[in-house]
Design an enzyme around this catalytic site. Structure first.
Site, PDB file in Angstrom:
ATOM      1  CE1 TYR A 296      -4.362   0.757  -0.474  1.00 50.68           C
ATOM      2  CE2 TYR A 296      -4.384  -1.394   0.622  1.00 50.68           C
ATOM      3  CZ  TYR A 296      -5.140  -0.426   0.012  1.00 50.68           C
ATOM      4  OH  TYR A 296      -6.362  -0.485  -0.581  1.00 50.68           O
TER       5      TYR A 296
ATOM      6  CG  ASP B  92      -8.330  10.979 -23.460  1.00 53.90           C
ATOM      7  OD1 ASP B  92      -7.236  10.229 -23.617  1.00 53.90           O
ATOM      8  OD2 ASP B  92      -9.278  10.467 -22.941  1.00 53.90           O
TER       9      ASP B  92
ATOM     10  CB  THR C  93      -4.281   4.419 -21.926  1.00 53.82           C
ATOM     11  OG1 THR C  93      -4.016   4.667 -23.311  1.00 53.82           O
ATOM     12  CG2 THR C  93      -5.873   4.561 -21.792  1.00 53.82           C
TER      13      THR C  93
ATOM     14  CD  GLU D  19      -4.824   5.009   0.307  1.00 54.57           C
ATOM     15  OE1 GLU D  19      -5.350   6.158   0.812  1.00 54.57           O
ATOM     16  OE2 GLU D  19      -5.621   3.793   0.527  1.00 54.57           O
TER      17      GLU D  19
ATOM     18  NE  ARG E   3      -5.639  -3.964 -19.913  1.00 48.59           N
ATOM     19  CZ  ARG E   3      -6.311  -3.541 -21.000  1.00 48.59           C
ATOM     20  NH1 ARG E   3      -7.391  -2.547 -20.890  1.00 48.59           N
ATOM     21  NH2 ARG E   3      -6.107  -3.908 -22.282  1.00 48.59           N
TER      22      ARG E   3
ATOM     23  CE  LYS F 214      -7.174   2.662 -25.067  1.00 51.91           C
ATOM     24  NZ  LYS F 214      -8.262   3.654 -24.941  1.00 51.91           N
TER      25      LYS F 214
END
Ligand code: PLP
Length: 478
Positions: free
Chosen positions: A64, A241, A270, A66, A279, A273
C-alpha cells in the site's frame, strides 16, 4: 539467451499457478495461443514486451502506498518511492512535460483526476479557498451545499462519441456527462473532418470551463495549437486525452502543433495502447495544475498499483529508444497502407483515409451493420470492433462501421504488403457476407450469413502472415 530465459520463466510461472488453480494456468496458455493465431486489429490494443509484462508480476502488488513520493500514508514505501519517481521522471522526459502523475489505474481514472483537478484549480469559490486553506472545519453544512452547487454547475465541451470522441468526454451515460453540463462538437458532415471554426463557434456560445480534445475513433491528426487558441479565447482549460495516440507522440511522429503536450493545460493518457506499456493511465500537466493533480489520491484514487507503476517506468524506458521511434513511424505508415488497400478495392473510409494509427471502415456499402461485419470477420479470425460512424443511422449498438488499428500487428512486424493483404482479406469477408433476417422474416441488424469457404481461405492466408511474424518470437512454453 534472453529467449530461453523468458521461455523458462513463463513455463515455470505457469507451473506455479497450475499448482493452485490449473484452470487459470490453462486459460493463460490458451490466451497466448489465441492471440498468436488471430489478426488483432483492435486499435486500442497492443502487445507489451516480456520485460513490461514480467515487471507487473511481483510483490510490488502487495504494497500500500497512498500519498505521493516521500509523503505516504503508510510506512515502508522507500522502494515504491524509487519506482514512482523513476516512472514520473521518464514520463516527463519522454513527453517534455513539466509534471507527470503516474498513479492512475486506467485512462478513465486519469480523466477523473484531471476533471477534479481542473475543478479544484479553476472554480472560483470563497468556500473552496477556505477548503484549500485547510480550514475545512470552518465550513458549515450550508457552505458545503454551496460548494457542491458551484462544482456541479460547470460546463464541458468534448468531441461526440459518434464523431470519434470517448465516453469520458461528456457522453451522457458516463459520469463526465453527469458531473458537467456538457455539449459536444462533431465533425463536418461532408468531409468527416474536425471543423475548428465550428468548434470555436460552439465554444464561444457555450463558454465551457473545460474543452476536451482527443479521440478514440477519429482517423486524423488534430492541430492542438488551434484547440488551445479556442480554449484561450473563451477562457477554458484545454484538456487533451491522448490515450490512443500517446505512442505516436512518444515516438515523435506527432510533433509541432500535432503534439498536444506543450499546448494542453492537462494531458491524460492510457499507457497500454499505442504506447505499448502496462494497462494503466497517466496525467501530464503544466506547473499551474501540478499541485491539484498530485491530490489524485485521495481525491478520486486509492492505493496506487506499484507493480504497474514499475512496469510504466520500464515501458517509458523502451519508448525513448530510436527503435520505438521507428516502430511509431511504422504504425502510421502501415495505417496508410491499410487505408490505401481498402480504397483501391472500392471500400468507403470515414474522412476518406487516415493520417494516424487507425482506419474507420464504413461497412454500409456492403449492406451490413458494424455488428454483422465484426462477427463475420471474427469467424474468419480477424479481430476488430464495431464502431459508430458520424451521424450513424444504426446507433451505438449495431453501428455502421468497423474500427481497425495498426499498433498491435506492427509490433509483430507486419509492413506494407501484409497490411495491403489484410485489407484484401477484410474486403473478401465483407463482400461475401449477407445480412440475415429476423425470425419474423424482416431484415436483421445482427444475424448474417458468411459465404461457404470464406472463413477457411481467409484464415489460411492470415496464418501464413502470422507464422512469418510470430508473437513473442522465441517464447516457447513447456
Ligand atoms: C481507451 C480510452 C480511455 C479509457 O481507458 P481505460 O484504460 O479503458 O479506462 C479514455 N480515453 C480515451 C480517448 C480512450 O481511447
Amino acid at each position: 539467451m534472453t529467449d530461453s530465459l523468458i521461455s523458462s520463466a513463463y513455463s515455470q510461472a505457469l507451473e506455479v499457478i497450475a499448482s493452485v488453480e490449473p484452470r487459470i494456468a490453462e486459460a493463460t496458455r490458451q490466451e497466448l495461443a489465441d492471440q498468436r493465431a488471430s489478426l488483432k486489429l483492435i486499435a486500442s490494443e497492443n502487445y507489451a514486451s516480456p520485460a513490461v509484462l514480467m515487471t507487473m508480476g511481483t510483490w510490488f502488488s502487495d504494497k500500500y502506498a497512498e500519498g505521493t513520493v516521500g509523503h505516504r500514508f503508510y510506512a515502508g514505501c522507500q522502494n515504491v518511492d524509487t519506482v514512482e519517481s523513476l516512472a514520473a521522471e521518464h514520463a516527463r522526459e519522454l513527453f517534455g512535460a513539466p509534471y507527470a502523475y503516474v498513479q492512475p489505474h486506467s485512462g478513465i481514472d486519469a480523466n477523473l483526476v484531471a476533471f477534479w483537478s481542473i475543478l479544484a484549480n479553476k472554480v472560483e469559490s470563497p468556500y473552496l479557498q477556505k477548503m484549500q486553506a485547510k480550514n475545512v472545519n470552518e465550513l458549515s453544512e450550508a457552505d458545503w451545499e454551496t460548494l457542491r452547487h458551484e462544482f456541479g454547475n460547470q460546463r464541458l465541451l468534448g468531441m461526440s462519441l459518434d464523431a470519434g470522441g470517448h465516453l469520458t468526454h461528456g457522453f451522457r451515460p458516463n459520469i463526465s456527462g453527469k458531473m458537467f453540463h456538457q455539449q459536444q462538437y462533431g465533425t463536418d458532415p461532408e468531409t468527416g473532418l474536425l471543423d475548428y471554426d465550428a468548434v470555436a463557434a460552439k465554444a464561444r456560445e457555450f463558454k465551457p470551463l473545460v474543452l476536451v480534445a482527443g479521440y478514440s475513433a477519429y482517423p486524423r491528426r488534430v492541430n492542438f495549437a488551434k484547440m488551445r487558441e479556442i480554449a484561450d479565447e473563451v477562457g477554458a482549460v484545454l484538456m487533451v486525452d491522448m490515450a490512443h495516440f500517446a505512442g505516436l507522440v512518444a515516438g515523435k511522429v506527432f510533433t509541432g502543433e500535432e503534439n498536444p503536450v506543450p499546448y494542453a493545460h492537462i494531458t491524460t493518457t492510457t499507457t497500454h495502447k499505442s504506447l505499448r506499456g502496462p494497462r494503466g493511465g497517466m496525467v501530464l500537466a503544466q506547473e499551474e495544475f501540478a499541485a491539484d493533480v498530485d491530490r489524485g489520491c485521495p481525491m478520486v484514487l486509492g492505493g496506487p498499483l506499484s507493480h504497474v507503476m514499475a512496469a510504466k517506468a520500464v515501458a517509458f524506458a523502451e519508448a525513448r529508444t530510436t527503435e520505438f521511434q521507428d516502430y511509431a513511424q511504422r504504425i502510421a505508415d502501415n495505417a496508410k497502407s491499410l487505408a490505401d488497400g481498402f480504397l483501391t478495392r472500392g471500400a468507403n473510409l470515414v474522412t476518406g483515409g487516415t493520417d494516424n494509427h487507425l482506419v474507420l471502415l464504413d461497412v454500409s456499402s456492403f449492406g451490413l451493420t458494424g455488428r454483422q461485419a465484426e462477427s463475420a470477420l471474427l469467424d474468419a479470425g480477424v479481430v476488430t470492433n464495431r464502431n459508430s460512424v458520424p451521424s450513424d443511422p444504426n446507433g451505438a449498438w449495431y453501428t455502421s462501421g468497423v474500427r481497425l488499428g495498426t499498433p498491435a500487428l506492427t509490433t509483430r512486424g507486419f509492413g506494407h504488403d501484409e497490411f495491403d493483404t489484410v485489407a484484401e482479406l477484410i474486403v473478401d469477408v465483407l463482400s461475401n457476407t449477407e445480412a440475415g433476417t429476423t425470425k419474423a422474416g424482416g431484415p436483421s441488424k445482427a444475424s448474417y450469413v458468411l459465404g461457404d469457404g470464406v472463413a477457411d481461405r481467409v484464415t489460411k492466408r492470415s496464418a501464413e502472415m502470422l507464422d512469418k511474424h510470430p508473437l513473442y518470437p522465441g517464447l516457447v512454453l513447456s
